[in-house]
Design a protein around this motif. Structure first.
Motif, PDB file in Angstrom:
ATOM      1  N   GLU A  14       0.823  -1.219   0.000  1.00  0.00           N
ATOM      2  CA  GLU A  14       0.000   0.000   0.000  1.00  0.00           C
ATOM      3  C   GLU A  14       0.851   1.261   0.000  1.00  0.00           C
ATOM      4  OE1 GLU A  14      -3.707  -1.611   2.770  1.00  0.00           O
ATOM      5  OE2 GLU A  14      -2.366  -0.082   3.587  1.00  0.00           O
ATOM      6  N   LYS A  16      -0.009   5.351   1.028  1.00  0.00           N
ATOM      7  CA  LYS A  16      -1.031   6.313   1.450  1.00  0.00           C
ATOM      8  C   LYS A  16      -0.781   7.667   0.801  1.00  0.00           C
ATOM      9  CE  LYS A  16      -2.246   4.280   5.872  1.00  0.00           C
ATOM     10  NZ  LYS A  16      -1.426   3.078   5.900  1.00  0.00           N
ATOM     11  N   TYR A  44      -8.602  -1.305  17.721  1.00  0.00           N
ATOM     12  CA  TYR A  44      -7.257  -1.883  17.793  1.00  0.00           C
ATOM     13  C   TYR A  44      -6.948  -2.247  19.229  1.00  0.00           C
ATOM     14  CZ  TYR A  44      -6.357  -0.585  12.964  1.00  0.00           C
ATOM     15  OH  TYR A  44      -6.404  -0.502  11.603  1.00  0.00           O
ATOM     16  N   TRP A  58      -0.451  -5.361  14.301  1.00  0.00           N
ATOM     17  CA  TRP A  58      -1.650  -4.534  14.466  1.00  0.00           C
ATOM     18  C   TRP A  58      -2.870  -5.432  14.516  1.00  0.00           C
ATOM     19  CZ3 TRP A  58      -0.351   0.347  15.565  1.00  0.00           C
ATOM     20  CH2 TRP A  58       0.953   0.738  15.227  1.00  0.00           C
ATOM     21  N   ARG A  60      -6.753  -5.908  15.167  1.00  0.00           N
ATOM     22  CA  ARG A  60      -7.983  -5.114  15.217  1.00  0.00           C
ATOM     23  C   ARG A  60      -9.198  -5.996  15.059  1.00  0.00           C
ATOM     24  NH1 ARG A  60      -6.778  -2.398   9.397  1.00  0.00           N
ATOM     25  NH2 ARG A  60      -7.484  -4.121   8.117  1.00  0.00           N
ATOM     26  N   ARG A  62     -12.533  -5.496  13.123  1.00  0.00           N
ATOM     27  CA  ARG A  62     -13.266  -4.642  12.168  1.00  0.00           C
ATOM     28  C   ARG A  62     -14.700  -5.149  12.200  1.00  0.00           C
ATOM     29  NH1 ARG A  62     -10.662  -2.725   6.631  1.00  0.00           N
ATOM     30  NH2 ARG A  62      -9.713  -1.333   8.159  1.00  0.00           N
ATOM     31  N   LYS A  69      -2.482  -7.565  11.135  1.00  0.00           N
ATOM     32  CA  LYS A  69      -1.529  -7.165  10.077  1.00  0.00           C
ATOM     33  C   LYS A  69      -0.147  -7.201  10.684  1.00  0.00           C
ATOM     34  CE  LYS A  69      -2.794  -3.794   7.119  1.00  0.00           C
ATOM     35  NZ  LYS A  69      -3.593  -2.775   6.395  1.00  0.00           N
ATOM     36  N   TYR A  86       2.384  -5.603   4.294  1.00  0.00           N
ATOM     37  CA  TYR A  86       1.946  -6.357   5.470  1.00  0.00           C
ATOM     38  C   TYR A  86       1.230  -7.625   5.035  1.00  0.00           C
ATOM     39  CZ  TYR A  86       3.040  -2.444   8.508  1.00  0.00           C
ATOM     40  OH  TYR A  86       3.723  -1.469   9.194  1.00  0.00           O
ATOM     41  N   GLU A  88      -1.812 -10.131   6.107  1.00  0.00           N
ATOM     42  CA  GLU A  88      -3.028  -9.974   6.917  1.00  0.00           C
ATOM     43  C   GLU A  88      -3.647 -11.343   7.118  1.00  0.00           C
ATOM     44  OE1 GLU A  88      -5.634  -6.617   6.045  1.00  0.00           O
ATOM     45  OE2 GLU A  88      -7.328  -7.953   6.431  1.00  0.00           O
ATOM     46  N   ARG A 126     -15.571   4.515   3.907  1.00  0.00           N
ATOM     47  CA  ARG A 126     -14.604   4.210   2.835  1.00  0.00           C
ATOM     48  C   ARG A 126     -15.302   4.153   1.487  1.00  0.00           C
ATOM     49  NH1 ARG A 126     -10.404  -0.586   3.647  1.00  0.00           N
ATOM     50  NH2 ARG A 126      -9.288   1.200   4.527  1.00  0.00           N
ATOM     51  N   GLU A 156      -5.486   5.633   0.003  1.00  0.00           N
ATOM     52  CA  GLU A 156      -4.404   4.671  -0.200  1.00  0.00           C
ATOM     53  C   GLU A 156      -4.605   3.904  -1.498  1.00  0.00           C
ATOM     54  OE1 GLU A 156      -4.454   2.554   3.514  1.00  0.00           O
ATOM     55  OE2 GLU A 156      -5.652   0.920   2.687  1.00  0.00           O
ATOM     56  N   VAL A 189       2.918   9.043   4.344  1.00  0.00           N
ATOM     57  CA  VAL A 189       1.776   9.814   4.851  1.00  0.00           C
ATOM     58  C   VAL A 189       1.181   9.040   6.028  1.00  0.00           C
ATOM     59  CG1 VAL A 189      -0.602  10.471   4.234  1.00  0.00           C
ATOM     60  CG2 VAL A 189       1.282  10.927   2.650  1.00  0.00           C
ATOM     61  N   LYS A 192      -4.679   6.406   9.658  1.00  0.00           N
ATOM     62  CA  LYS A 192      -5.732   6.747  10.639  1.00  0.00           C
ATOM     63  C   LYS A 192      -5.306   6.427  12.071  1.00  0.00           C
ATOM     64  CE  LYS A 192      -8.773   4.112   8.506  1.00  0.00           C
ATOM     65  NZ  LYS A 192      -8.067   3.630   7.289  1.00  0.00           N
ATOM     66  N   VAL A 193      -4.652   5.265  12.248  1.00  0.00           N
ATOM     67  CA  VAL A 193      -4.270   4.887  13.618  1.00  0.00           C
ATOM     68  C   VAL A 193      -3.237   5.871  14.175  1.00  0.00           C
ATOM     69  CG1 VAL A 193      -3.286   3.080  15.081  1.00  0.00           C
ATOM     70  CG2 VAL A 193      -4.758   2.458  13.175  1.00  0.00           C
ATOM     71  N   VAL A 213       8.172   3.031  14.476  1.00  0.00           N
ATOM     72  CA  VAL A 213       7.131   2.116  13.993  1.00  0.00           C
ATOM     73  C   VAL A 213       6.111   2.876  13.163  1.00  0.00           C
ATOM     74  CG1 VAL A 213       5.354   0.462  14.645  1.00  0.00           C
ATOM     75  CG2 VAL A 213       7.393   0.646  16.025  1.00  0.00           C
TER      76      VAL A 213
HETATM   77  C1  V4E Z   1      -0.079  -1.298   9.594  1.00  0.00           C
HETATM   78  C2  V4E Z   1      -0.233  -0.160  10.520  1.00  0.00           C
HETATM   79  C3  V4E Z   1      -1.388   0.092  11.195  1.00  0.00           C
HETATM   80  C4  V4E Z   1      -2.648  -0.668  11.139  1.00  0.00           C
HETATM   81  C5  V4E Z   1      -3.603   0.032  10.236  1.00  0.00           C
HETATM   82  O1  V4E Z   1      -3.190  -0.123   8.922  1.00  0.00           O
HETATM   83  P1  V4E Z   1      -3.714   0.857   7.791  1.00  0.00           P
HETATM   84  O2  V4E Z   1      -3.264   0.317   6.472  1.00  0.00           O
HETATM   85  O3  V4E Z   1      -3.301   2.241   8.090  1.00  0.00           O
HETATM   86  O4  V4E Z   1      -5.296   0.769   7.994  1.00  0.00           O
HETATM   87  P2  V4E Z   1      -6.461   0.550   6.958  1.00  0.00           P
HETATM   88  O5  V4E Z   1      -7.739   0.873   7.638  1.00  0.00           O
HETATM   89  O6  V4E Z   1      -6.194   1.308   5.693  1.00  0.00           O
HETATM   90  O7  V4E Z   1      -6.379  -1.002   6.654  1.00  0.00           O
HETATM   91  P3  V4E Z   1      -6.882  -1.837   5.377  1.00  0.00           P
HETATM   92  O8  V4E Z   1      -8.376  -1.730   5.309  1.00  0.00           O
HETATM   93  O9  V4E Z   1      -6.196  -1.271   4.153  1.00  0.00           O
HETATM   94  O10 V4E Z   1      -6.435  -3.252   5.680  1.00  0.00           O
HETATM   95  S1  V4E Z   1      -1.187   1.481  12.157  1.00  0.00           S
HETATM   96  C6  V4E Z   1       0.390   1.689  11.670  1.00  0.00           C
HETATM   97  N1  V4E Z   1       0.751   0.760  10.805  1.00  0.00           N
HETATM   98  C7  V4E Z   1       2.075   0.818  10.255  1.00  0.00           C
HETATM   99  C8  V4E Z   1       2.116   1.877   9.167  1.00  0.00           C
HETATM  100  C9  V4E Z   1       3.207   2.740   9.073  1.00  0.00           C
HETATM  101  N2  V4E Z   1       4.243   2.652   9.893  1.00  0.00           N
HETATM  102  N3  V4E Z   1       3.258   3.690   8.098  1.00  0.00           N
HETATM  103  C10 V4E Z   1       2.240   3.809   7.230  1.00  0.00           C
HETATM  104  C11 V4E Z   1       2.317   4.863   6.174  1.00  0.00           C
HETATM  105  N4  V4E Z   1       1.163   3.002   7.289  1.00  0.00           N
HETATM  106  C12 V4E Z   1       1.107   2.038   8.256  1.00  0.00           C
END
Ligand code: V4E
Length: 214
Positions: A14, A16, A44, A58, A60, A62, A69, A86, A88, A126, A156, A189, A192-193, A213
């Motif tokens: 991914e 962002k 989370y 991570w 969660r 949902r 992840k 990542y 999943e 979303r 993203e 970028v 959300k977390v 991290v």
């Molecule tokens: C992997 C991660 C976290 C968990 C949330 O992942 P994210 O891809 O941001 O959420 P979301 O809702 O888009 O998940 P999807 O529906 O696509 O599965 S919180 C932090 N991380 C690590 C991380 C990082 N270090 N840097 C960036 C840019 N993203 C994630």
């Protein structure tokens, strides 16, 4: 030899971006189609000393489904440059196995029995777009435009690949798409977390920033 579940889990790659006011027009212009609009709550979970997040794991829920992840390579981070990779997993027994490994505790009968606390909780609206398939490639590319209920928007671009060898190409593809959409940014970028923690859990946020991290 049968591949292990670790090796066969698909890799989510991914990138962002900050969705500017023109992004939908740009999506339209490259032939992207709105696939669905969904709203979901993510909660989370972590230990009080952030053992999961500090290891870049991570966990969660949902809506009613557990998801974990984590980085494909043990000890490595999922973030490379401005893109992430990542694995999943969604099967509870696989999640329990991974969490037990990271926490260094025996596997309990269910995820709740780890006794983890809530790290973050928010609702996301979303809109998911699918990009037209390129000739010569069967890789599906999706773009998510997310609005979180604490007043934060993020986009993203995502592709799913099967092997580590495909990750580099996928990252290049994501970079090219961000450029086409006019949302390319050299550096990563925040998601959300990260933003939720920055706004609501400053101490945790600081700890994770210091550990590189997030
Ligand atoms: C992997 C991660 C976290 C968990 C949330 O992942 P994210 O891809 O941001 O959420 P979301 O809702 O888009 O998940 P999807 O529906 O696509 O599965 S919180 C932090 N991380 C690590 C991380 C990082 N270090 N840097 C960036 C840019 N993203 C994630």
């Amino acid at each position: 030899m049968a591949p292990s579940s670790h090796l066969s889990a698909p890799i989510e790659v991914e990138r962002k971006f900050i969705p500017g006011p023109e992004v939908e027009k740009s999506l339209n212009a490259i032939g992207a189609k709105l696939l669905k609009e969904i709203t979901f709550r993510d909660c989370y979970y972590d230990s009080p000393d952030l053992r999961l997040a500090l290891a870049d794991y991570w966990l969660r829920k949902r809506e009613d489904s557990w998801e974990l992840k984590y980085p494909p390579q043990i000890g490595a981070r999922g973030l490379t440059g401005a893109s992430t990779q990542y694995l999943e997993v969604t099967q509870e027994n696989q999640i329990i196995c991974k969490i037990s490994e990271v926490l260094g505790v025996p596997s309990p009968p269910n995820i709740e029995a780890f006794g983890l606390g809530e790290l973050a909780s928010f609702v996301t609206r979303r809109r998911r777009f699918q990009l037209p398939l390129e000739e010569s490639s069967k890789t599906k590319v999706v773009v998510d435009l997310d609005e979180a209920d604490f007043g934060f928007e993020v986009g993203e671009v995502e592709v799913i690949v099967e092997t580590q060898e495909e990750v580099q190409n996928a990252m290049q593809k994501l970079e090219d798409i961000c450029k086409k959409l006019g949302v390319f940014q050299e550096s990563a970028v925040q998601g959300k977390v990260s933003m939720f923690l920055k706004l609501n859990r400053a101490e945790h946020y600081k700890q994770l920033i210091e550990a590189h991290v997030i």
